[in-house]
Every structure is written in structure tokens, then in C-alpha cells.
Design a protein around this motif. Structure first.
Motif, PDB file in Angstrom:
ATOM      1  N   ARG A 204      -2.305   7.779   7.266  1.00 25.59           N
ATOM      2  CA  ARG A 204      -1.902   6.570   7.979  1.00 25.59           C
ATOM      3  C   ARG A 204      -3.043   5.569   8.119  1.00 25.59           C
ATOM      4  NH1 ARG A 204      -0.454   8.058  14.205  1.00 25.59           N
ATOM      5  NH2 ARG A 204       0.048   5.834  14.115  1.00 25.59           N
ATOM      6  N   ASP A 205      -4.281   6.053   8.178  1.00 29.23           N
ATOM      7  CA  ASP A 205      -5.427   5.148   8.338  1.00 29.23           C
ATOM      8  C   ASP A 205      -6.162   4.881   7.026  1.00 29.23           C
ATOM      9  OD1 ASP A 205      -5.309   4.713  11.209  1.00 29.23           O
ATOM     10  OD2 ASP A 205      -5.876   6.821  11.414  1.00 29.23           O
ATOM     11  N   THR A 206      -5.712   5.527   5.934  1.00 33.00           N
ATOM     12  CA  THR A 206      -6.397   5.357   4.640  1.00 33.00           C
ATOM     13  C   THR A 206      -5.367   5.175   3.526  1.00 33.00           C
ATOM     14  OG1 THR A 206      -6.496   7.775   4.465  1.00 33.00           O
ATOM     15  CG2 THR A 206      -8.473   6.638   5.275  1.00 33.00           C
ATOM     16  N   PRO A 207      -4.770   3.989   3.422  1.00 36.48           N
ATOM     17  CA  PRO A 207      -3.740   3.768   2.401  1.00 36.48           C
ATOM     18  C   PRO A 207      -4.323   3.797   0.988  1.00 36.48           C
ATOM     19  CG  PRO A 207      -4.351   1.701   3.454  1.00 36.48           C
ATOM     20  CD  PRO A 207      -5.026   2.784   4.233  1.00 36.48           C
ATOM     21  N   ILE A 208      -3.443   4.058   0.038  1.00 36.22           N
ATOM     22  CA  ILE A 208      -3.808   4.011  -1.385  1.00 36.22           C
ATOM     23  C   ILE A 208      -3.361   2.656  -1.915  1.00 36.22           C
ATOM     24  CG2 ILE A 208      -3.465   5.096  -3.641  1.00 36.22           C
ATOM     25  CD1 ILE A 208      -2.847   7.705  -2.146  1.00 36.22           C
ATOM     26  N   SER A 209      -4.197   2.024  -2.712  1.00 35.22           N
ATOM     27  CA  SER A 209      -3.940   0.641  -3.129  1.00 35.22           C
ATOM     28  C   SER A 209      -2.939   0.519  -4.268  1.00 35.22           C
ATOM     29  CB  SER A 209      -5.256  -0.038  -3.536  1.00 35.22           C
ATOM     30  OG  SER A 209      -5.872   0.673  -4.596  1.00 35.22           O
TER      31      SER A 209
ATOM     32  N   SER B 179       0.843  -1.197   0.000  1.00 35.32           N
ATOM     33  CA  SER B 179       0.000   0.000   0.000  1.00 35.32           C
ATOM     34  C   SER B 179       0.876   1.244   0.000  1.00 35.32           C
ATOM     35  CB  SER B 179      -0.910   0.002   1.231  1.00 35.32           C
ATOM     36  OG  SER B 179      -1.779  -1.109   1.223  1.00 35.32           O
ATOM     37  N   ARG B 180       0.333   2.335  -0.550  1.00 33.86           N
ATOM     38  CA  ARG B 180       1.098   3.570  -0.674  1.00 33.86           C
ATOM     39  C   ARG B 180       0.596   4.608   0.322  1.00 33.86           C
ATOM     40  NH1 ARG B 180       5.679   2.905  -2.686  1.00 33.86           N
ATOM     41  NH2 ARG B 180       5.785   4.934  -3.756  1.00 33.86           N
TER      42      ARG B 180
END
Length: 728
Positions: free
Chosen positions: A63-68, A42-43
Motif C-alpha cells: 500500500r505504501d510502495t506502488p509499482i509503476s 500505479s499497480r
């Protein structure tokens, strides 16, 4: 993925940072861009040290919402809001702004702070937004830890969930503003560690030796904000404080020139005394002492029983209650971390003498101390509740604890000892398990010779034993705990004494009724019916025959009392001991490993009730024995452990109370997993660990001193695992 970089440190309207591009601070120290932590794919958008490898991340935006996937784009809009978008132009993360700017720009500063400002306005008070207001797991120089009392904004840092996942973990470091502000380390809502309140130089739980001229510390507490921050004197020095996923606070300062790794300066919560409120109220924790927790002078354990098994959480209480009508006094306790301050109050501009008067003038005041220790000390810190979470610290502060006027005589200043003066006591004490056994045995032998029958005689005899074994006065003082424990065991197990015979055996057709007893051949132990303490329920048990008051060592029907004196014990043809009540219901029974030809039950001189086949006295052939089922007492030759073939566990469990021998909360057990070790548990919770066996003693116990009374045996093989004490 290869990351393309530039020397750009600013984003303006119309500009953006895509995955693979970065911002770099003007001094080339910090870099902002997209990264994948650990083994994650994840980014995340984050800030890291540019010239430190491997990458050391200091802050993460999403930090709580990663980019796929590597599609992230960061830009700034006309309202001065930073916006992070994914491949579908959904907002993954965004900042906020305190006002609408004319010319919004985002700049990565050399401090590691990502700020949004209006054009060339470099006044920090005018920043529209800054990453320093939203720490991750890292506290950098210049970051605040605390709360803005006007806006409600809290500055705290939280651990990562794991090294692969920067989302918020379980652990948080936070300043609690209630009472006098103090720093807490929490796991969820539970306080794990309290570095303490600020005393002008440091948090009171920090050792003086750890202070360094390398750092500048600043603590502010006023009507607008409460915060702590630190800076480095030399701006070229890299420094960071990290809260790890496992809840450890680590401070790193500088990079090792050879290994290129971070140099750890120190870490928080270093020993058991850092565990929050370990010793309960009105007690001091000192890792140099044995036992670790001690009550204040003029205080006593709230529960002597729990204190004796090293469960100190209930703390201590006053020996004499406060009486505000008469002038109370104060006990000085030196070199400590000051107590928890959530119910305290400060008076900044008075002396220590005036502080004492202020405390005396308020009947609710329980203690006082100097607020600011700089330049000889100033100000006043007052407590209005129980005093908890106190530990001895070299160079710590002084605390003045309020005590009743009746306790004012013969008060000594109580600086907690370093532990050196207790070395001899620790060696003589031996271990909490086996050393007590030797002393108790000596006392029993003394009792048998002198035939003591009352409390005064008992106290006198214990004193004589202590005088004999511990000629040094300070050693005897340290042994008061053991003397009290012995007295407790013997005074509170009083029972009704039944008539006895000299028979030690039950055969088929024979029985023992309430009022009759078995007596071992050496007349040391006796089996019969008794009622413990104030209880009227009869139990079948074994006790020392010639010790008064009666001292019970084993109870058959501990969980199933008989309601009246109708109990009968007999043995059947299968070698099973059966305890019946008035309606011939089975109250308790033993078992048997095989069917015997001629079953007999014998009470041995060891206190072991055994079932054997006729005259077969080989212990390996016993059909059943009480030693396999301990109660609250471990006798010589009893095993503590597990039979790995049959699964039989040998452990002992406390009584529920002195009137009720049913299984209580506390258990002593050997855990066979890994290297076997001895645990004391309260239900499923481990309260004390004696450690593993090292061939001589338990690694967590004081050294077992050779003595003429006992030998120790620990067995660990494919068939069984056990420890036993053999008294000679």
C-alpha cells in the motif's frame, strides 16, 4: 487491463503470480492479484471480493510502495517469505515468518486471509504469517483488533489516503490496552471518537438497539493478548467494516440484489456527542437536550463564562471537595457510555456491593461501575481520575460517581432525560442570542422601576422576572443558567461612577473630561470615563445610566487604557472624535466618511454614539457611529455581518476578563461564504455554529418564539449582509 484468472488458491516454491494472473479462494469468494485503485495508474497487490462489482478491495500488500508498471511478480521463497518484485527485481514488499518451514505454501482462504503455512498444517496457531495480522482499511470477520502482549504485534486498521491512493491515511482504529482496554478512532495522535470499553456484550458507546443476532462478538483480555473480533452467524453473508479516507467507520452487510451495491448496516461517530471529550470532565453529552452538555449533579462548570458560550471543553468541577476522612457517598448516573478507562482498574470476581466498598477503601477512587453486564452483572470497574467522554445512550450503563459526605442529602438518581420533557423550555428559551435579550431587557425595565442597588435585591428581582415569565417550576430550574449569566453580567462590571450632566452633544470647542459625562436625551445611556472591575485604568465607555452596578455596553479605547484620570474627548473640524491623555497623545480616535460643515457628536437613546453634520439626523448620512464597532455587547438595532461594498465587518468580541475590556479570545461573526451563517469562535477555531438563516430563525437555534419585546431582521443582498434584533 483484462485480468486472466484461474481457480488456483495456492502458491508453492517455484510458482509465482504475475500482473494479470490471480489466486482465487476455494469457495470463490476472494481473489488476489494486481489492480489500480480509482484513477491511479500505479499497480498494487491486493485482495478483493471476486463476485462483487465494482471491485471492493479488502487488503493491499504494498500500500505504501506502488509499482509503476504492470511488471509485478509475487512468489514464495524457501524461508516461507512472500516476496513482491518489480521489473528490475527489486523487492517492493515482503512478508516475514515466525520460523523456517519444511514445505512453505501460501494459500488464499475463504475468509479473505492470505496465509503462509508449512505443507498441510492447517492449524491457525501454526501459521508462519497471515495477512489478517496486518489489516489495511478493512476489518473482515475473524480479523483481530488489539495487541499481542507477548510479541508486541498490534492489530489495527488505517484509512486509505484517498480512494485513488491506498497508502496509510490520517485515521486509525486501535485498541488502547492501558487501564481497561478501549477502542479509539484517531486522526494522527488525536483521539476523535471512543466507542468505549467492553461490557461483555458490546462497547459501552454502542447503542443497545444496534446489537444484532447476525453477528458474534468476542473480546479477549488476558496476560497474552487483548483483542476484539467479530464473526457472522451465517457464513454466506458478506460483511466488512471500513475506515474511509474521511475518517468515518462504516459497516456493510450484504449486497442489494437490485443495485448490486453494498448495504450499509451502521456507521460510527454519528453525532456531536461522539466527539471525544466534547463536554470535558464530569459532564454528560445528550443530543436530545438543550444545552447539549450538562454537569453531573453536585458539580458545576469550571468556567461559567466559557460554558455560557457553549465552549464546554473545560468541563465541570465538584461543588464540594472529597474528604476521605469522612465516608463519602455515590451519585448514580444512569444510561450512559461509561467514562474513558485509561486510568481505571478491574476486579473481575466481585459483586457491585463489594465494588462500592473497594472504591470507598481507596481515597483516589472517583467512580465505579459493573464490569460485565451479562447475566445480571458481575465484576468491578474502578476509576481513579477525572471522568470524561460520557454521553447519554438509550440502554446505556449505570455509573456511580463519588461525592463528598456533605453532598449526600437530597440526591436524585440522574438518568439523563430523553429531551421530551425539555421541549417547552427550549421553545420558551427561544435562542441563545435573542431570547436572552428579551429577558435582560425585561429585567432592566424592572430595575428602573424598583431602583435596586444591592446583590440581594438583584437576585430577588431576577427571581420575580423568572416567576412571571416561567410559571412552571421545571422551566425555572432549566433557566438557572440564564439567571446566573444575567447576574454575572451585572455584578462583575462594577465601575467607578463619575459625576454627570444632562448634555448629550459635543460640538467644536467642547470636550468631555474624566469626571464629566454625556447623557442621552431619554436618560437611558451615559458616556464617560470608568475603570472596570478592580482595574485602576480609565476607559472611555457607554453604560446604562440608571442600572447599578454599572453595565458597560461599549468601550472606545478598549485596547489602549489611560494610565491616570487625565483623559479628554473632543471633536475636531474633520468630524473626528479624539481621545487624548495628559501628554496630549492620541489614545484613540474615530474616522469620518466625509468632511462635514458643522460636526457634532451625539449620544442617542439607542446607546449609539454618532457623529453627524449639524442637524442631519438621517442615519444613512452619519459620518461615524459606535454601532459600527461593537465591543462585547450587541444592542438592539446593532448589525452583525458585513458591508460588501466597503468591507466593514460588524462583529462582537469578548473582553479579556472582567477587569480588562481589551479583545478576548471569543468572537461572534457572520461568515458570508456560501449561505451566510453565524459562528462563535475561540481565536480561529469554531466552537459553535448557530447555522444559516431560514427566514424565521437560525437553523441551529431553538425556535424563536414570538414575544412582545423583539423582532428579528436578516438582510442579504449585493451591498450588505447582516442580522439585527429590534426591541420594541
Amino acid at each position: 487491463m483484462r485480468i486472466a484468472t484461474a481457480t488456483l488458491d495456492t502458491i508453492t516454491l517455484g510458482q509465482s503470480i504475475r500482473d494479470g494472473e490471480t489466486l482465487v479462494s476455494a469457495d470463490q469468494r476472494f481473489e488476489l492479484g494486481f489492480f489500480s485503485p480509482g484513477t491511479s495508474r500505479s499497480r498494487y497487490l491486493g485482495i478483493w471480493y471476486k463476485k462483487v462489482a465494482p471491485k471492493t478491495t479488502a487488503w493491499v500488500a504494498n500500500r505504501d510502495t506502488p509499482i509503476s508498471d504492470p511488471s509485478g511478480i509475487l512468489n514464495i521463497n524457501a524461508g516461507g517469505i512472500l516476496v513482491l518484485l518489480n521489473s528490475t527485481n527489486d523487492t517492493v514488499w515482503s512478508s516475514n515468518a515466525s520460523r523456517t518451514p519444511q514445505n512453505p505454501v501460501a494459500v488464499l482462504l475463504g475468509s479473505g486471509n492470505l496465509v503462509v503455512k508449512d505443507g498441510n498444517d492447517n492449524n491457525p496457531d501454526n501459521f508462519l504469517w497471515q495477512s489478517f495480522d496486518y489489516p489495511g482499511d478493512t476489518l473482515l470477520p475473524g480479523m483481530k483488533l488489539g495487541i499481542n502482549l507477548v510479541t508486541g504485534l498490534e492489530w489495527f486498521y488505517t484509512s486509505w489516503k484517498s480512494t485513488d491512493d491506498p497508502s496509510q491515511g490520517e485515521f486509525t482504529a486501535i485498541i488502547d490496552p492501558h487501564g481497561f482496554p478501549q477502542l479509539f478512532l484517531k486522526k494522527g495522535p488525536v483521539i476523535l471518537y471512543r466507542p468505549g470499553s467492553w461490557n461483555g456484550l458490546r462497547f459501552t458507546g454502542s447503542a443497545q438497539s444496534k446489537q444484532s443476532s447476525m453477528f458474534l462478538y468476542n473480546f479477549v483480555s488476558n496476560e497474552k493478548e487483548v483483542f476484539f473480533k467479530y464473526d457472522v452467524q451465517d457464513s454466506s453473508v458478506l460483511s466488512r467494516v471500513v475506515l474511509t479516507p474521511s475518517g468515518v467507520v462504516q459497516r456493510f452487510t450484504g449486497i442489494d440484489k437490485t443495485t448490486r451495491t453494498w448495504l450499509e448496516y451502521n456507521s460510527g461517530n454519528n453525532d456531536e456527542c461522539d466527539n471525544y471529550a466534547k463536554c470535558g470532565a464530569h459532564a454528560i453529552c445528550n443530543m436530545n437536550n438543550f444545552p447539549t452538555c450538562t454537569c453531573f449533579d453536585k458539580f458545576k462548570p469550571k468556567s461559567q463564562l466559557q460554558w455560557s458560550i457553549y465552549n464546554w471543553s473545560a468541563g465541570c468541577v465538584r461543588k464540594a471537595p472529597l474528604d476521605c476522612k469522612h465516608e463519602d457517598g455515590f451519585l448514580k448516573i444512569e444510561a450512559i457510555k461509561l467514562p474513558e478507562t485509561s486510568h481505571s482498574r478491574t476486579e473481575k470476581y466481585i459483586s457491585l456491593v463489594e465494588c462500592k466498598k473497594s472504591c470507598l477503601s481507596n481515597c483516589s477512587c472517583t467512580a465505579y461501575a459493573t464490569l460485565d453486564i451479562r447475566e445480571g452483572g458481575s465484576g468491578c470497574l474502578l476509576w481513579f481520575n477525572d471522568l470524561i467522554d460520557i454521553k447519554y445512550i438509550e440502554g446505556g450503563q449505570d455509573l456511580y460517581v463519588r461525592i463528598a459526605a456533605s453532598e449526600l442529602g437530597n440526591i436524585e438518581s440522574r438518568r439523563q432525560p430523553s429531551g421530551k420533557k425539555h421541549v417547552n423550555v427550549i421553545i420558551i428559551v427561544a435562542s441563545t442570542i435573542s431570547g436572552m435579550g428579551a429577558l435582560v431587557l425585561a429585567w432592566i425595565m424592572y430595575m428602573r422601576k424598583t431602583k435596586l442597588k444591592n446583590k440581594d435585591d438583584i437576585l430577588s428581582s431576577i427571581k420575580s422576572i423568572l416567576m412571571h415569565f416561567l410559571p412552571n417550576a421545571s422551566m425555572r430550574e432549566s433557566m438557572k443558567f440564564f439567571r446566573l449569566l444575567i447576574l454575572y453580567c451585572f455584578l462583575f462590571s462594577s465601575t467607578r461612577i463619575a459625576s454627570t450632566t444632562t448634555q448629550d452633544t459635543i460640538t467644536l470647542g467642547q470636550s468631555i473630561r474624566d469626571g464629566e459625562t454625556l447623557v442621552s436625551a431619554d436618560e437611558r445611556f451615559e458616556l464617560g470615563f470608568f475603570s472596570p472591575g478592580t482595574s485602576s485604568s480609565p476607559y472611555l465607555g457607554i453604560w446604562y445610566k440608571k442600572v447599578a452596578p454599572k453595565t458597560t455596553v461599549w468601550v472606545a479605547n478598549r485596547d489602549t487604557p489611560i494610565s491616570d484620570p487625565s483623559g479628554i474627548l473632543n471633536i475636531n473640524a474633520g468630524g473626528i472624535l479624539v481621545l487624548l491623555n495628559s501628554t496630549n497623545d492620541t489614545v484613540w480616535s474615530s474616522n469620518a466618511s466625509r468632511t462635514p460643515q458643522s460636526p457634532v457628536a451625539v449620544l442617542l437613546g439607542s446607546g449609539n454614539l454618532v457623529v453627524k453634520d449639524g442637524n442631519d439626523n438621517n442615519p444613512d448620512n452619519f459620518l461615524w457611529q459606535s454601532f459600527d464597532y461593537p465591543g462585547d455587547t450587541l444592542l438592539p438595532d446593532m448589525k452583525l455581518g458585513i458591508n460588501l461594498v466597503t468591507g466593514l465587518e460588524w462583529f462582537y468580541t469578548s473582553w479579556k476578563s472582567t477587569d480588562d475590556p481589551s479583545q478576548g479570545e471569543f468572537t461572534a461573526i457572520i461568515d458570508p461564504h456560501g449561505s451566510p451563517q453565524l459562528f462563535f469562535k475561540m481565536g480561529p477555531v469554531i466552537v459553535y455554529r448557530s447555522g444559516s438563516w431560514n427566514g424565521v430563525d437560525w437553523t441551529g437555534s431553538p425556535q424563536l418564539k414570538p414575544n412582545p419585546y423583539s423582532t428579528y431582521n436578516f438582510v442579504s443582498n449585493e451591498e450588505e449582509l447582516n442580522d439585527c434584533d429590534v426591541f420594541l
